[in-house]
Write an enzyme that holds these catalytic residues in place. Structure first.
Site, PDB file in Angstrom:
ATOM      1  N   ARG A  74     -79.511 -43.762 100.916  1.00  0.00           N
ATOM      2  CA  ARG A  74     -80.918 -43.509 100.608  1.00  0.00           C
ATOM      3  C   ARG A  74     -81.874 -43.888 101.727  1.00  0.00           C
ATOM      4  O   ARG A  74     -82.822 -43.159 102.011  1.00  0.00           O
ATOM      5  CB  ARG A  74     -81.298 -44.296  99.362  1.00  0.00           C
ATOM      6  CG  ARG A  74     -80.586 -43.747  98.180  1.00  0.00           C
ATOM      7  CD  ARG A  74     -80.783 -44.577  96.970  1.00  0.00           C
ATOM      8  NE  ARG A  74     -80.068 -43.919  95.878  1.00  0.00           N
ATOM      9  CZ  ARG A  74     -80.007 -44.384  94.650  1.00  0.00           C
ATOM     10  NH1 ARG A  74     -80.592 -45.522  94.340  1.00  0.00           N
ATOM     11  NH2 ARG A  74     -79.360 -43.735  93.735  1.00  0.00           N
ATOM     12  N   SER A 122     -82.711 -37.395  90.451  1.00  0.00           N
ATOM     13  CA  SER A 122     -81.516 -38.193  90.734  1.00  0.00           C
ATOM     14  C   SER A 122     -80.806 -37.824  92.036  1.00  0.00           C
ATOM     15  O   SER A 122     -80.733 -36.668  92.433  1.00  0.00           O
ATOM     16  CB  SER A 122     -80.528 -38.030  89.589  1.00  0.00           C
ATOM     17  OG  SER A 122     -79.274 -38.534  89.967  1.00  0.00           O
ATOM     18  N   HIS A 133     -86.521 -44.471  97.522  1.00  0.00           N
ATOM     19  CA  HIS A 133     -85.592 -43.402  97.145  1.00  0.00           C
ATOM     20  C   HIS A 133     -86.038 -42.083  97.749  1.00  0.00           C
ATOM     21  O   HIS A 133     -87.201 -41.716  97.632  1.00  0.00           O
ATOM     22  CB  HIS A 133     -85.548 -43.300  95.621  1.00  0.00           C
ATOM     23  CG  HIS A 133     -84.369 -42.550  95.114  1.00  0.00           C
ATOM     24  ND1 HIS A 133     -84.202 -41.215  95.340  1.00  0.00           N
ATOM     25  CD2 HIS A 133     -83.290 -42.955  94.400  1.00  0.00           C
ATOM     26  CE1 HIS A 133     -83.060 -40.823  94.782  1.00  0.00           C
ATOM     27  NE2 HIS A 133     -82.491 -41.855  94.204  1.00  0.00           N
ATOM     28  N   ARG A 154     -79.147 -50.547  98.626  1.00  0.00           N
ATOM     29  CA  ARG A 154     -78.215 -50.342  97.520  1.00  0.00           C
ATOM     30  C   ARG A 154     -77.683 -48.918  97.529  1.00  0.00           C
ATOM     31  O   ARG A 154     -78.428 -47.969  97.755  1.00  0.00           O
ATOM     32  CB  ARG A 154     -78.923 -50.592  96.192  1.00  0.00           C
ATOM     33  CG  ARG A 154     -78.097 -50.239  94.989  1.00  0.00           C
ATOM     34  CD  ARG A 154     -78.787 -50.640  93.710  1.00  0.00           C
ATOM     35  NE  ARG A 154     -79.886 -49.779  93.349  1.00  0.00           N
ATOM     36  CZ  ARG A 154     -79.756 -48.609  92.710  1.00  0.00           C
ATOM     37  NH1 ARG A 154     -78.564 -48.159  92.387  1.00  0.00           N
ATOM     38  NH2 ARG A 154     -80.814 -47.887  92.390  1.00  0.00           N
ATOM     39  N   SER A 171     -76.231 -49.987  90.786  1.00  0.00           N
ATOM     40  CA  SER A 171     -77.079 -50.979  90.137  1.00  0.00           C
ATOM     41  C   SER A 171     -76.693 -51.141  88.677  1.00  0.00           C
ATOM     42  O   SER A 171     -76.613 -52.249  88.151  1.00  0.00           O
ATOM     43  CB  SER A 171     -78.540 -50.564  90.236  1.00  0.00           C
ATOM     44  OG  SER A 171     -79.300 -51.381  89.398  1.00  0.00           O
ATOM     45  N   ALA A 220     -78.413 -55.253  82.188  1.00  0.00           N
ATOM     46  CA  ALA A 220     -77.873 -56.589  82.435  1.00  0.00           C
ATOM     47  C   ALA A 220     -78.045 -57.466  81.198  1.00  0.00           C
ATOM     48  O   ALA A 220     -77.100 -58.097  80.727  1.00  0.00           O
ATOM     49  CB  ALA A 220     -78.571 -57.228  83.640  1.00  0.00           C
ATOM     50  N   GLY A 221     -79.255 -57.508  80.667  1.00  0.00           N
ATOM     51  CA  GLY A 221     -79.573 -58.447  79.589  1.00  0.00           C
ATOM     52  C   GLY A 221     -78.878 -58.158  78.272  1.00  0.00           C
ATOM     53  O   GLY A 221     -78.354 -59.070  77.623  1.00  0.00           O
ATOM     54  N   HIS A 268     -88.427 -47.609  94.671  1.00  0.00           N
ATOM     55  CA  HIS A 268     -87.434 -47.364  93.638  1.00  0.00           C
ATOM     56  C   HIS A 268     -86.682 -48.594  93.143  1.00  0.00           C
ATOM     57  O   HIS A 268     -86.473 -48.776  91.947  1.00  0.00           O
ATOM     58  CB  HIS A 268     -86.432 -46.359  94.187  1.00  0.00           C
ATOM     59  CG  HIS A 268     -85.347 -45.985  93.243  1.00  0.00           C
ATOM     60  ND1 HIS A 268     -85.595 -45.352  92.047  1.00  0.00           N
ATOM     61  CD2 HIS A 268     -84.001 -46.160  93.305  1.00  0.00           C
ATOM     62  CE1 HIS A 268     -84.442 -45.146  91.423  1.00  0.00           C
ATOM     63  NE2 HIS A 268     -83.465 -45.636  92.152  1.00  0.00           N
ATOM     64  N   GLY A 299     -84.911 -60.199  78.714  1.00  0.00           N
ATOM     65  CA  GLY A 299     -84.578 -58.881  79.234  1.00  0.00           C
ATOM     66  C   GLY A 299     -83.431 -58.254  78.472  1.00  0.00           C
ATOM     67  O   GLY A 299     -82.438 -58.915  78.172  1.00  0.00           O
TER      68      GLY A 299
HETATM   69  C1  LIG Z   1     -85.709 -43.532  87.714  1.00  0.00           C
HETATM   70  C2  LIG Z   1     -84.564 -44.441  88.021  1.00  0.00           C
HETATM   71  C3  LIG Z   1     -83.263 -43.948  88.002  1.00  0.00           C
HETATM   72  C4  LIG Z   1     -82.190 -44.786  88.284  1.00  0.00           C
HETATM   73  N1  LIG Z   1     -80.923 -44.265  88.253  1.00  0.00           N
HETATM   74  C5  LIG Z   1     -79.873 -45.103  88.489  1.00  0.00           C
HETATM   75  C6  LIG Z   1     -78.540 -44.611  88.427  1.00  0.00           C
HETATM   76  O1  LIG Z   1     -78.297 -43.439  88.168  1.00  0.00           O
HETATM   77  N2  LIG Z   1     -77.524 -45.482  88.658  1.00  0.00           N
HETATM   78  C7  LIG Z   1     -77.749 -46.795  88.936  1.00  0.00           C
HETATM   79  O2  LIG Z   1     -76.803 -47.541  89.109  1.00  0.00           O
HETATM   80  N3  LIG Z   1     -79.008 -47.278  89.000  1.00  0.00           N
HETATM   81  C8  LIG Z   1     -80.066 -46.467  88.781  1.00  0.00           C
HETATM   82  N4  LIG Z   1     -81.343 -46.976  88.850  1.00  0.00           N
HETATM   83  C9  LIG Z   1     -81.535 -48.416  88.992  1.00  0.00           C
HETATM   84  C10 LIG Z   1     -81.263 -49.096  87.671  1.00  0.00           C
HETATM   85  O3  LIG Z   1     -81.718 -48.287  86.620  1.00  0.00           O
HETATM   86  C11 LIG Z   1     -81.936 -50.442  87.537  1.00  0.00           C
HETATM   87  O4  LIG Z   1     -81.757 -51.185  88.687  1.00  0.00           O
HETATM   88  C12 LIG Z   1     -81.352 -51.202  86.371  1.00  0.00           C
HETATM   89  O5  LIG Z   1     -81.407 -50.420  85.216  1.00  0.00           O
HETATM   90  C13 LIG Z   1     -82.032 -52.526  86.153  1.00  0.00           C
HETATM   91  O6  LIG Z   1     -81.518 -53.109  84.980  1.00  0.00           O
HETATM   92  P1  LIG Z   1     -81.920 -54.572  84.543  1.00  0.00           P
HETATM   93  O7  LIG Z   1     -81.170 -54.841  83.291  1.00  0.00           O
HETATM   94  O8  LIG Z   1     -81.739 -55.503  85.661  1.00  0.00           O
HETATM   95  O9  LIG Z   1     -83.490 -54.510  84.246  1.00  0.00           O
HETATM   96  P2  LIG Z   1     -84.384 -53.546  83.328  1.00  0.00           P
HETATM   97  O10 LIG Z   1     -83.634 -52.454  82.722  1.00  0.00           O
HETATM   98  O11 LIG Z   1     -85.582 -53.238  84.137  1.00  0.00           O
HETATM   99  O12 LIG Z   1     -84.801 -54.469  82.122  1.00  0.00           O
HETATM  100  C14 LIG Z   1     -85.748 -55.478  82.238  1.00  0.00           C
HETATM  101  C15 LIG Z   1     -85.886 -56.146  80.907  1.00  0.00           C
HETATM  102  O13 LIG Z   1     -86.634 -57.340  81.064  1.00  0.00           O
HETATM  103  C16 LIG Z   1     -87.695 -57.384  80.155  1.00  0.00           C
HETATM  104  N5  LIG Z   1     -88.787 -58.101  80.810  1.00  0.00           N
HETATM  105  C17 LIG Z   1     -89.233 -57.978  82.076  1.00  0.00           C
HETATM  106  N6  LIG Z   1     -90.230 -58.826  82.312  1.00  0.00           N
HETATM  107  C18 LIG Z   1     -90.428 -59.512  81.174  1.00  0.00           C
HETATM  108  C19 LIG Z   1     -91.329 -60.538  80.788  1.00  0.00           C
HETATM  109  N7  LIG Z   1     -92.220 -61.055  81.626  1.00  0.00           N
HETATM  110  N8  LIG Z   1     -91.257 -60.986  79.519  1.00  0.00           N
HETATM  111  C20 LIG Z   1     -90.348 -60.481  78.650  1.00  0.00           C
HETATM  112  N9  LIG Z   1     -89.477 -59.539  78.968  1.00  0.00           N
HETATM  113  C21 LIG Z   1     -89.513 -59.059  80.210  1.00  0.00           C
HETATM  114  C22 LIG Z   1     -87.993 -55.956  79.816  1.00  0.00           C
HETATM  115  O14 LIG Z   1     -88.592 -55.884  78.551  1.00  0.00           O
HETATM  116  C23 LIG Z   1     -86.607 -55.347  79.841  1.00  0.00           C
HETATM  117  O15 LIG Z   1     -85.990 -55.543  78.592  1.00  0.00           O
HETATM  118  C24 LIG Z   1     -82.419 -46.132  88.592  1.00  0.00           C
HETATM  119  C25 LIG Z   1     -83.716 -46.622  88.625  1.00  0.00           C
HETATM  120  C26 LIG Z   1     -84.795 -45.782  88.377  1.00  0.00           C
HETATM  121  C27 LIG Z   1     -86.169 -46.317  88.502  1.00  0.00           C
END
Ligand SMILES: Cc1cc2nc3c(=O)[nH]c(=O)nc-3n(C[C@H](O)[C@H](O)[C@H](O)COP(=O)(O)OP(=O)(O)OC[C@H]3O[C@@H](n4cnc5c(N)ncnc54)[C@H](O)[C@@H]3O)c2cc1C
Lengths: 639, 249
Positions: free
Chosen positions: A331, A285, A267, A436, A441, A45-46, A402, A41
């Site tokens: 929310r 948003s 959401h 949340r 997030s 986070a990743g 969401h 990922g």
């Molecule tokens: C439209 C939208 C708007 C948002 N706006 C906000 C905001 O303004 N503020 C806020 O705090 N939060 C917001 N959020 C929430 C926030 O964006 C997410 O919770 C956060 O970005 C998640 O980050 P993450 O690094 O955990 O995962 P992600 O960004 O989802 O990354 C997942 C990663 O894992 C990889 N991956 C997944 N499964 C596999 C697999 N099986 N094999 C290989 N790779 C894999 C993907 O390729 C990707 O690189 C929003 C969410 C949405 C949907």
């Protein structure tokens, strides 16, 4: 004995993390060079986690399914990221951010974790700023802030409506720097199919090269899942359409406990469902609720042009029901209130499943230019999809799936119940309880990745310095690779008539109707049967074209949908078990007279951590009791 | 409405591709372009045929995955949109739509409409960052940035890395992509320290990877889904020249 040990350090809340950090084991620079970590990922986070671990000196292998790390779903986050900087001098503090999150999460999160994320929040903003993230600024050159739902201070940092993109690119640039330095090896276009455990510890993963179809084995001293949330289980959601729950699900089947799987945030402000071909819903948003006012006509079925409906005939139902927070209630509260109005027949638009989000007053007061500066790209986005111009006509919005508060259960070290397997970002269950708060997030993901995992990972790896880099030609890796390959072949062999997408759509309907914004025992029980039937149908009538040893997007989908069909059962099981309402989990049987969620603390003040027992077997429930020593557990009120 | 499609099909990077014709009925105006392709694929699968491979993810114009060359234009008709934001209302009943992958030496075709844009990652790794380790950052408000500079940096940073600029350019130049990153960081005090090195290294990498040179036609700006201005290319040229001189010193 249960494996659920939260490992929360002793001591006063505000000192736990600093004291613990000071007592953690260290690894010398020379030994770091011999240790390797897999990060799956590259989201908010990743990417930070991988870059930070590489900076420390570990050898890091990073995986994502997109063609490049920069496209991880975090890129789509819009509104902003929180921090307790108190730049506005409005009374913010680490404690207040912590308290808002605990309350916002309806007292179903772990105090110590939440406090820690609030504590590191300020450093996150410093880090991104130093990386060149162009956050919004005031004329004096300082950073600007805005307000998000569920709070009464302005602590959200933003870059127009593209905050996720901007900070993800910050994390991505740090990652690229480590790639150039040779400390990170990047594997894009890879789908993780399985987790490999050797002698009880996570030691690697099985991936499919999405271009060649090759099944690959990768080993390391530890594995981090930063694979995001599973909101796409509803088929229609605000997430990027390829987001999925598979990595977490495979880890669960290998022994990692799943925490609160039914806690999903719906959401309140998404563009409503417009037609049957849609495969995603576009979010508007939450930041829009700073200036937009939500309403429906007071008259049922009022079909007039909204601009011609006078104020007295409008029901600003959030302001009416929740005068203290108004349009900025959390929310879950806003979503349920919209649903309540629509169910009662006051909804607007073609389907009646929409409410207005109106900027008339804001444009009048602040001018179109100011509003454009704040939300320009969101307004454009809305116009592109619907053809309506929000400066002139109110937006129409409706709730949509969401964010998943649920996820892999982790202890204070962010380690799952499998030693050496860590989960960060949306993939874990940790910091948001049953709901949340907006903009927290990105904060949690980046905090986990930059400032928490690098410490706890080192503490873990300190005991691994004598372990040689695990080989991949062992029976464990061979076995996992073989079964992953067999599963793919099985999809291809079914040769039925229905596409993976059509199954996903049907599953989405079942989940949205029975395990979405509002849940009851009857619906949940019905859903269990329907999911079971759908799963059988999937395994006997799925149609996947092409071959396994080539780029085959349908095959990728099939394995995601197959996992969702299993995860759905666990979500419903969890929702059935929790007979209280809390946060986003609304059990109709448990509500106040005014229709607000009713918690039952005496019975449900715990994290539900589920342990896999085998396919078609009931999972086993473990309870992590939540202790609140620093806040008073109250009825959450935004009135 | 009913439309005719002329789509580039290519089984793998080595195969010789060709256009194939399809017809699709029941296309609604409010469908997005990608939803139209989804429904074509669903139909093909049910008929036992191989679907058309194309990339997509966020479907709201920000991830940069989707990039299709539609009727001779990157991201098709319409200004400042990604392919996923294009809607079928831009077409009419009976239209023939030709869909190709990006065509550029730097972006080899992987399958059908999917190209390999890994070159952009390589250019970024050559210098598209500020060298600051986790934990080293100073208090954010200790670096003051004028609102104007911050806004300008943001406009450049809005690049989604889709590659339309390269696809639009007759020389397959990646100048707009590089310019956006170099300018974003050069506009901010945080990025100034490494500005010279960054400009030189990113340009060198771009040249090495087979992207052509910029002849200022402005085609990239016209097709950029984020409306990134070619003024940034001028800024890049300044940075580059300045860096080349001081290197010669
Ligand atoms: C439209 C939208 C708007 C948002 N706006 C906000 C905001 O303004 N503020 C806020 O705090 N939060 C917001 N959020 C929430 C926030 O964006 C997410 O919770 C956060 O970005 C998640 O980050 P993450 O690094 O955990 O995962 P992600 O960004 O989802 O990354 C997942 C990663 O894992 C990889 N991956 C997944 N499964 C596999 C697999 N099986 N094999 C290989 N790779 C894999 C993907 O390729 C990707 O690189 C929003 C969410 C949405 C949907």
């Amino acid at each position: 004995m249960s494996k659920l040990e939260s490992k929360i350090p002793e001591g006063p809340l505000a000192e736990k993390w600093s004291k613990y950090k000071a007592s953690m084991k260290l690894v010398s620079p020379l030994n770091k060079k011999k240790l390797s970590v897999i990060v799956v990922g590259t989201g908010i986070a990743g990417a930070p986690a991988a870059a930070s671990l590489a900076e420390l000196g570990y050898n890091v292998k990073v995986f994502c399914f997109q063609d490049t790390a920069r496209r991880a779903h975090s890129v789509a986050a819009q509104g902003g990221i929180n921090a307790a900087k108190n730049y506005k001098n409005d009374g913010d503090s680490v404690y207040r951010l912590f308290y808002d999150m605990i309350k916002g999460g309806d007292f179903r999160a772990r105090e110590a974790n939440v406090y820690r994320i609030a504590e590191v929040s300020n450093a996150i903003i410093d880090q991104f700023t130093a990386q060149g993230v162009p956050f919004a600024r005031e004329y004096g050159g300082t950073l600007a802030n805005r307000t998000f739902g569920g709070v009464q201070v302005s602590r959200t940092f933003y870059a127009q409506g593209q905050t996720g993109q901007q900070i993800l690119l910050g994390g991505y640039s740090a990652l690229k720097r480590q790639v150039a330095l040779g400390k990170v090896t990047m594997y894009s276009r890879r789908q993780m199919l399985d987790l490999v455990i050797v002698d009880g510890k996570a030691r690697g993963i099985i991936t499919r090269n999405l271009v060649t179809g090759e099944i690959e084995k990768h080993s390391a001293h530890a594995v981090v899942l930063a694979t995001g949330g599973y909101g796409t289980i509803y088929y229609l959601s605000t997430l990027a359409v390829n987001s999925n729950g598979s990595a977490a699900w495979q880890a669960y089947k290998k022994g990692a406990f799943f925490g609160n799987p039914s806690f999903v945030q719906i959401h309140p402000t998404s563009i409503p469902v417009l037609n049957d071909y849609q495969c995603k819903l576009t979010l508007m948003s939450e930041s829009l609720r700073n200036d937009g006012r939500i309403w429906v006509p007071k008259e049922k079925g009022d079909k007039r042009d909204p601009n011609t409906i006078p104020d007295e005939e409008r029901d600003y139902f959030l302001e009416r029901r929740y005068p203290a927070f108004g349009n900025l209630v959390p929310r879950d509260v806003a979503s349920r209130a919209s649903k309540e109005r629509c169910d009662a027949g006051y909804g607007v638009g073609k389907t009646g499943l929409a409410v207005y989000l109106d900027f008339r007053d804001a444009v009048k007061k602040q001018g179109e230019k100011t509003i454009k500066g704040k939300y320009g790209n969101l307004f454009d986005l809305y116009e592109k999809i619907t053809g309506d111009i929000p400066y002139k006509t109110p937006m129409m919005i409706y709730p949509a799936g969401h964010y998943t508060m649920g996820g892999l259960w982790v202890d204070y070290n962010l380690m799952t119940t499998i030693p050496g397997l860590f989960a960060i970002g949306e993939a874990n269950f940790s910091d948001h309880g049953a709901n949340r708060l907006g903009a927290s997030s990105l904060m949690q993901g980046a905090g986990d990745g930059y400032f928490i995992l690098p410490y706890t990972m080192t503490n873990y790896l300190a005991d691994e310095i004598a372990t040689k880099i695990p080989l991949t030609d062992t029976p464990e890796f061979e076995e996992a690779a073989k079964s992953a390959k067999e599963r793919l072949d099985k999809f291809l062999r079914i040769n039925g008539k229905q596409t993976a997408t059509s199954f996903h759509k049907r599953l989405g309907h079942i989940m949205w109707n029975n395990c979405g914004m509002s849940r009851n025992e009857e619906g949940l029980k019905k859903a269990l049967v329907m999911i079971g039937d759908l799963k059988k149908e999937f395994w006997s009538d799925l149609k996947i074209p092409g071959k396994a040893d080539e780029l085959n997007q349908e095959l990728e989908k099939a394995s995601r949908v197959a996992d969702f069909l299993e995860l759905a059962t666990l979500m419903v099981t969890d929702a059935l078990n929790r007979k209280e309402s809390c946060g986003a989990h609304f059990r109709e049987e448990s509500q106040t007279e005014g229709g607000e969620a009713q918690r039952i603390d005496s019975e449900y003040s715990y994290v539900a951590a589920w342990e896999y027992q085998g396919d078609d077997k009931e999972p086993k429930l473990h309870k992590e009791e939540l202790k609140f020593e620093n806040v008073e557990v109250k009825v959450r009120s935004y009135k | 409405m009913k439309i005719k499609l002329n789509i580039w099909k290519q089984e793998n990077p080595k195969a010789k591709g060709k256009f194939e014709k399809f017809e699709l009925d029941g296309v609604a105006e409010e469908m997005s372009f990608l939803e139209m392709l989804d429904s074509l694929n669903e139909k093909l699968i049910k008929e036992g045929q191989i679907p058309v491979a194309f990339e997509h993810d966020c479907r709201e114009g920000i991830c940069g995955s989707c990039g299709l060359y539609i009727n001779g234009r990157p991201h098709g008709p319409g200004d400042e949109i990604g392919t996923c934001q294009l809607h079928m209302r831009a077409f009419k009943d009976g239209d023939t739509i030709t869909i190709e992958p990006w065509r550029a030496k730097g972006f080899p075709v992987i399958r059908d409409l999917i190209v390999d844009r890994n070159a952009f990652d390589k250019i970024m790794a050559a210098g598209g960052f500020v060298s600051i380790d986790t934990g080293q950052a100073a208090e954010a408000n200790s670096i003051l940035v004028s609102k104007i500079a911050a806004d300008k940096a943001f406009d450049a940073a809005a690049c989604i890395g889709c590659g339309a600029c390269v696809a639009a350019c007759k020389n397959s130049s990646a100048m707009l992509f590089v310019a956006a990153k170099v300018s974003q960081l050069a506009l901010l005090p945080q990025g100034k320290i490494e500005a010279k090195r960054r400009a030189l290294n990113m340009i060198a990498k771009m040249d090495e990877l087979g992207f052509g040179s910029c002849t200022n036609t402005g085609a990239c700006e016209a097709e950029c889904p984020k409306g990134i201005s070619i003024d940034y290319i001028a800024m890049l040229n300044r940075e580059y020249l300045c860096a080349s001189f001081s290197e010669a010193e």
